[in-house]
Design a protein around this motif. Sequence first.
Motif, PDB file in Angstrom:
ATOM      1  N   ASP A   1       0.816  -1.217   0.000  1.00 28.05           N
ATOM      2  CA  ASP A   1       0.000   0.000   0.000  1.00 28.05           C
ATOM      3  C   ASP A   1       0.853   1.270   0.000  1.00 28.05           C
ATOM      4  O   ASP A   1       0.473   2.279  -0.582  1.00 28.05           O
ATOM      5  N   HIS A   2       2.007   1.204   0.641  1.00 27.42           N
ATOM      6  CA  HIS A   2       2.851   2.395   0.752  1.00 27.42           C
ATOM      7  C   HIS A   2       3.770   2.618  -0.461  1.00 27.42           C
ATOM      8  O   HIS A   2       4.461   3.631  -0.529  1.00 27.42           O
ATOM      9  N   ASP A   3       3.747   1.700  -1.433  1.00 28.58           N
ATOM     10  CA  ASP A   3       4.582   1.860  -2.628  1.00 28.58           C
ATOM     11  C   ASP A   3       4.104   3.052  -3.453  1.00 28.58           C
ATOM     12  O   ASP A   3       2.905   3.280  -3.595  1.00 28.58           O
ATOM     13  N   THR A   4       5.058   3.764  -4.002  1.00 30.20           N
ATOM     14  CA  THR A   4       4.713   4.868  -4.905  1.00 30.20           C
ATOM     15  C   THR A   4       4.301   4.288  -6.251  1.00 30.20           C
ATOM     16  O   THR A   4       4.537   3.102  -6.531  1.00 30.20           O
ATOM     17  N   ASP A   5       3.717   5.119  -7.096  1.00 27.56           N
ATOM     18  CA  ASP A   5       3.339   4.677  -8.444  1.00 27.56           C
ATOM     19  C   ASP A   5       4.555   4.181  -9.211  1.00 27.56           C
ATOM     20  O   ASP A   5       4.479   3.200  -9.957  1.00 27.56           O
TER      21      ASP A   5
ATOM     22  N   ASP B   1      15.809  10.092  -8.278  1.00 25.27           N
ATOM     23  CA  ASP B   1      14.937  11.107  -8.869  1.00 25.27           C
ATOM     24  C   ASP B   1      14.101  10.498  -9.990  1.00 25.27           C
ATOM     25  O   ASP B   1      14.338   9.383 -10.443  1.00 25.27           O
ATOM     26  N   THR B   2      13.124  11.248 -10.409  1.00 26.57           N
ATOM     27  CA  THR B   2      12.190  10.785 -11.435  1.00 26.57           C
ATOM     28  C   THR B   2      12.894  10.560 -12.764  1.00 26.57           C
ATOM     29  O   THR B   2      12.544   9.632 -13.508  1.00 26.57           O
ATOM     30  N   GLU B   3      13.881  11.381 -13.065  1.00 27.24           N
ATOM     31  CA  GLU B   3      14.599  11.250 -14.331  1.00 27.24           C
ATOM     32  C   GLU B   3      15.258   9.870 -14.436  1.00 27.24           C
ATOM     33  O   GLU B   3      15.186   9.212 -15.470  1.00 27.24           O
TER      34      GLU B   3
ATOM     35  N   ASP C   1      14.346   7.135 -12.797  1.00 33.58           N
ATOM     36  CA  ASP C   1      13.275   6.151 -12.932  1.00 33.58           C
ATOM     37  C   ASP C   1      12.757   6.092 -14.365  1.00 33.58           C
ATOM     38  O   ASP C   1      12.485   5.007 -14.890  1.00 33.58           O
ATOM     39  N   MET C   2      12.613   7.240 -14.990  1.00 30.52           N
ATOM     40  CA  MET C   2      12.076   7.296 -16.353  1.00 30.52           C
ATOM     41  C   MET C   2      13.014   6.627 -17.358  1.00 30.52           C
ATOM     42  O   MET C   2      12.547   6.052 -18.344  1.00 30.52           O
ATOM     43  N   VAL C   3      14.313   6.680 -17.106  1.00 28.46           N
ATOM     44  CA  VAL C   3      15.265   6.000 -17.983  1.00 28.46           C
ATOM     45  C   VAL C   3      14.969   4.500 -17.984  1.00 28.46           C
ATOM     46  O   VAL C   3      14.902   3.864 -19.042  1.00 28.46           O
ATOM     47  N   PHE C   4      14.757   3.937 -16.799  1.00 27.88           N
ATOM     48  CA  PHE C   4      14.445   2.513 -16.697  1.00 27.88           C
ATOM     49  C   PHE C   4      13.092   2.193 -17.328  1.00 27.88           C
ATOM     50  O   PHE C   4      12.941   1.180 -18.000  1.00 27.88           O
ATOM     51  N   ILE C   5      12.124   3.043 -17.114  1.00 32.23           N
ATOM     52  CA  ILE C   5      10.784   2.798 -17.660  1.00 32.23           C
ATOM     53  C   ILE C   5      10.800   2.877 -19.185  1.00 32.23           C
ATOM     54  O   ILE C   5      10.209   2.025 -19.867  1.00 32.23           O
ATOM     55  N   LYS C   6      11.515   3.852 -19.744  1.00 25.91           N
ATOM     56  CA  LYS C   6      11.613   3.966 -21.210  1.00 25.91           C
ATOM     57  C   LYS C   6      12.371   2.781 -21.802  1.00 25.91           C
ATOM     58  O   LYS C   6      12.003   2.273 -22.867  1.00 25.91           O
ATOM     59  N   GLU C   7      13.416   2.344 -21.117  1.00 20.89           N
ATOM     60  CA  GLU C   7      14.177   1.197 -21.594  1.00 20.89           C
ATOM     61  C   GLU C   7      13.288  -0.054 -21.598  1.00 20.89           C
ATOM     62  O   GLU C   7      13.326  -0.854 -22.535  1.00 20.89           O
ATOM     63  N   HIS C   8      12.481  -0.180 -20.565  1.00 20.69           N
ATOM     64  CA  HIS C   8      11.572  -1.320 -20.486  1.00 20.69           C
ATOM     65  C   HIS C   8      10.577  -1.309 -21.655  1.00 20.69           C
ATOM     66  O   HIS C   8      10.299  -2.349 -22.248  1.00 20.69           O
TER      67      HIS C   8
END
Length: 139
Positions: free
Chosen positions: A10-14, A93-95, A97-104
């Motif tokens: 429940d405490h996990d961020t998006d 930072d979000t930047e 995280d976004m690198v990993f998400i875009k790579e995925h």
Amino acid sequence: MTNLNTEIFDHDTDVDVAHKINTMELDNWINHLKYIKKELVNLISICSKDLKYKLGDDSVVERFHKKEVENETLLNALHKYSNSRSNIMECEDTECDMVFIKEHESYRRSYLYHLDKYRRLKDEFFNKVQGKFAFLSID
């Protein structure tokens, strides 16, 4: 990536949830490609025997061999990618995280493309085999 706990709390961020879901998805892809690897070995074995002469088409075996190499290449890339995901925990930072998400997302497209091409090849093979056997059984 087995280092990351994939249980969602429940405490996990998006972003944490996205990383955990992506990790589960990646594990699924790897397992599926391992299965395809075994399936290709079986299909190549079937084609390499008498069936390729009955089909009158050597290109089927060649195309399965080519798909086998492509499958192995993608599987190796996904293993390397899985290992690189251990750095997710270090993102501050979000930047990052976004690198990993875009790579995925990029790997998802590659996986889905590979899967589509493999399914088309397999369907084509089964249609040929079915047509030949249906034709042979008419006598």
